[in-house]
Design a protein around this motif. Structure first.
Motif, PDB file in Angstrom:
ATOM      1  N   SER A 216      75.960   4.949  36.649  1.00 34.73           N
ATOM      2  CA  SER A 216      74.588   5.382  36.354  1.00 34.73           C
ATOM      3  C   SER A 216      74.007   6.205  37.500  1.00 34.73           C
ATOM      4  N   LEU A 217      74.301   5.827  38.745  1.00 34.36           N
ATOM      5  CA  LEU A 217      73.780   6.587  39.884  1.00 34.36           C
ATOM      6  C   LEU A 217      74.503   7.918  40.048  1.00 34.36           C
ATOM      7  N   SER A 218      75.745   7.995  39.599  1.00 37.83           N
ATOM      8  CA  SER A 218      76.460   9.272  39.638  1.00 37.83           C
ATOM      9  C   SER A 218      75.735  10.322  38.807  1.00 37.83           C
ATOM     10  N   SER A 219      75.204   9.900  37.662  1.00 36.93           N
ATOM     11  CA  SER A 219      74.451  10.833  36.818  1.00 36.93           C
ATOM     12  C   SER A 219      73.176  11.290  37.511  1.00 36.93           C
ATOM     13  N   VAL A 220      72.502  10.364  38.181  1.00 36.02           N
ATOM     14  CA  VAL A 220      71.290  10.720  38.926  1.00 36.02           C
ATOM     15  C   VAL A 220      71.600  11.765  39.988  1.00 36.02           C
ATOM     16  N   ILE A 221      72.675  11.541  40.738  1.00 34.33           N
ATOM     17  CA  ILE A 221      73.035  12.470  41.812  1.00 34.33           C
ATOM     18  C   ILE A 221      73.483  13.810  41.250  1.00 34.33           C
ATOM     19  N   ASN A 222      74.215  13.780  40.146  1.00 37.99           N
ATOM     20  CA  ASN A 222      74.659  15.032  39.523  1.00 37.99           C
ATOM     21  C   ASN A 222      73.483  15.901  39.095  1.00 37.99           C
ATOM     22  N   ILE A 223      72.410  15.277  38.627  1.00 35.12           N
ATOM     23  CA  ILE A 223      71.279  16.034  38.088  1.00 35.12           C
ATOM     24  C   ILE A 223      70.228  16.337  39.157  1.00 35.12           C
ATOM     25  N   LEU A 224      69.866  15.333  39.958  1.00 33.51           N
ATOM     26  CA  LEU A 224      68.766  15.484  40.919  1.00 33.51           C
ATOM     27  C   LEU A 224      69.241  15.733  42.346  1.00 33.51           C
ATOM     28  N   ASP A 225      70.421  15.248  42.682  1.00 30.11           N
ATOM     29  CA  ASP A 225      70.999  15.395  44.012  1.00 30.11           C
ATOM     30  C   ASP A 225      70.007  15.022  45.124  1.00 30.11           C
ATOM     31  N   PRO A 226      69.478  13.796  45.104  1.00 29.31           N
ATOM     32  CA  PRO A 226      68.474  13.411  46.104  1.00 29.31           C
ATOM     33  C   PRO A 226      69.079  13.222  47.489  1.00 29.31           C
ATOM     34  N   ASP A 227      68.230  13.349  48.510  1.00 29.10           N
ATOM     35  CA  ASP A 227      68.653  13.050  49.876  1.00 29.10           C
ATOM     36  C   ASP A 227      68.860  11.553  50.065  1.00 29.10           C
TER      37      ASP A 227
END
Length: 285
Positions: A216-227
């Motif tokens: 689930s966090l991989s999708s977040v990083i793929n889309i938003l790429d947060p620091d």
């Protein structure tokens, strides 16, 4: 100084925060389970602090759910249903005879940690709440990003293979899945406790939990790429394997190294109410 109020399902927490972020007052009381009583409790808290400090303070409130841009009604307050379909922001502003700043509780959590918490050195911050449900908030350059539908950050409603993220990662879902698999009725914190004691059934459950969290966090990083991703909520308190989660995310994304940091909050359960107290002065950061 500004008052911050956190409306929870079982408690109301409130804080008076000075300009440097020092808590002048922080207290909590039981939360009413009826709408008018909630408004009255907020009025009582505000009047008490106004009188004690001989001032008329600005007030920021964090709450479950979000307020519709179209009709001003509060929606999706699943754990506090008495707030749903109410003109909460306008009602509480009239009740207090002042402008009141209202925002989703996960957004306030992310805001607090991005201003003077564990993510204060990062520009793009994603805050996640792992508790009885799954929530999220998104902050860029110390400002909340709400999105066109007030849905920015709501990662818990995204789908995994057989259901949404919340059905896999909330404390309630962990307990339900454990009972279904092993016919044992245990709360999430007890399952984590057994996991740390090397219990085989708990290890199986938490191994699955780790995989689903990483996906689930991989999708977040793929889309938003947060620091930075900041972990909040009761279930997050049990997680002591963030380095392992990051390694799993790197494998899922096929990246040798991701620069996103996974961190715990500085203020823990108090971050939401501190973020609420920041709402009226958000533009100053």
């Amino acid at each position: 100084m500004q008052i911050g109020i956190d409306l929870g399902a079982s408690k109301i927490e409130y804080v008076l925060l000075d300009e440097e972020g020092k808590e002048i007052v922080r207290e909590r009381e039981n939360s009413p389970t009826e709408y008018i009583s909630t408004l009255n409790s907020i009025q009582k808290i505000t009047n008490k602090l106004d009188k004690k400090f001989n001032n008329k303070f600005e007030v920021g409130i964090c709450h479950p759910g979000s307020i519709s841009n179209e009709n001003g009604l509060l929606k999706n307050a699943h754990n506090s249903p008495w707030l749903n379909e109410k003109h909460f922001q306008s009602d509480v502003s009239k009740k207090l005879n002042r402008n009141v700043f209202c925002e989703n509780d996960a957004n306030c959590f992310a805001l607090s940690e991005s201003i003077d918490g564990s993510a204060k050195h990062y520009n793009i911050v994603f805050g996640i709440i792992l508790g009885s449900g799954c929530g999220g908030g998104f902050v860029i350059n110390k400002k909340i990003v709400k999105g066109a539908n007030n849905l920015a950050g709501e990662w818990g409603h995204n789908n995994l293979t057989f259901g949404n993220v919340e059905n896999y990662l909330s404390g309630l879902s962990l307990s339900c899945r454990f009972k279904k698999k092993f016919n044992k009725n245990l709360k999430a914190d007890k399952i984590f406790e057994l996991f740390r004691k090397k219990d085989k059934e708990a290890e199986t459950a938490i191994s699955e939990y780790k995989n689903n969290l990483s996906i689930s966090l991989s999708s977040v990083i793929n889309i938003l790429d947060p620091d930075a991703i900041v972990f909040g909520g009761g279930v997050s308190n049990e997680i002591d394997f963030l380095d392992e989660i990051k390694e799993k995310i790197e494998r899922i994304l096929n990246e040798d190294k991701i620069n996103t940091v996974l961190i715990k909050p500085m203020y823990g359960d108090a971050s939401g109410v501190r973020g609420a107290a920041r709402l009226g002065r958000e533009i100053n950061y």
